[in-house]
Enzyme design. Sequence first.
Site, short mmCIF file in Angstrom:
data_model
loop_
_atom_site.label_atom_id
_atom_site.label_comp_id
_atom_site.label_asym_id
_atom_site.label_seq_id
_atom_site.Cartn_x
_atom_site.Cartn_y
_atom_site.Cartn_z
N ARG A 94 0.86 -1.19 0.00
CA ARG A 94 0.00 0.00 0.00
C ARG A 94 0.89 1.24 0.00
NH1 ARG A 94 -2.50 0.29 5.29
NH2 ARG A 94 -0.86 1.78 5.64
N HIS A 140 -3.17 4.50 5.31
CA HIS A 140 -4.43 3.75 5.39
C HIS A 140 -5.61 4.69 5.16
CE1 HIS A 140 -7.35 0.75 6.65
NE2 HIS A 140 -7.88 1.65 7.44
N TYR A 161 4.52 3.96 11.43
CA TYR A 161 4.72 2.53 11.64
C TYR A 161 5.56 1.88 10.54
CZ TYR A 161 0.83 2.98 8.47
OH TYR A 161 0.04 3.37 7.41
#
Length: 222
Positions: free
Chosen positions: A140, A144, A152
């Site tokens: 990705r 998100h 992260y």
Amino acid sequence: MLLTDLSVGNLGATGIVAAGLPIAVGAALSAKLSRQSKVAITFFGDGATNQGAFHEALNLAAVWKAPCVFFCENNQYAEMTPISKEVAIVSLAERACAYGLPGVTVDGNDVEEVFKVTLEAVQRAREGDGPTLIEAITYRLSGHMYGDPETYRSKDEVQKWRERDPLAIARNRLIERGTPIDLIAAVEKQVDAEIQEAVQRARSSPEPDPEEAELYVYARPA
Ligand SMILES: Cc1ncc(C[n+]2csc(CCOP(=O)(O)OP(=O)(O)O)c2C)c(N)n1
Ligand SMILES: [Mg+2]
């Protein structure tokens, strides 16, 4: 997310992780019982393979030899959780063997490879041989959600994958094989125009009437 269009066989996306799998098995069973040659395909993430619904769906699809393709986009994160903290195994495709169906891993950033394994799985389903689990390894590139601080993961990791952008890989391959750049540019222009038109249509559409809020839900109060 949450798009539905029955006119093209899209039964709808759901915001509930892994909820699409049992729906696909139901659609596949329906096609089988009514002797149609249709195949159901459902897309979900790596995180979804840890939900009970994933395991229940794979099991029943295998038992019923349902014409179904389970397509897992393993983008290596479930929201902010890296795959290493989700599962103790390396290959998610291996989960298929617990239920008696084939599981294959493919380079998810290689359009042609994805097409090839998906076609094989669809043919298998159509010939009455039952479901397949496909695990497409990808990444990705964006956060998100909007405003994701992305603390992260490292910028280096994202950059490494950006260089493997599936569209860029496919484009370069077409050029190497002699596809005229003008033709590629014309296709890109046409796709951009279609997207712009859809955005414009959405922006200029009226807000829904609050009266409609309870339409098309499963149970509507009288
Ligand atoms: C049942 C359920 N639990 C939690 C959430 C919140 N949630 C939304 S996306 C997501 C992560 C999904 O990860 P993955 O399956 O890998 O899909 P990806 O977004 O990476 O494609 C979670 C936990 C949800 N929508 N549904
Ligand atoms: Mg994921």
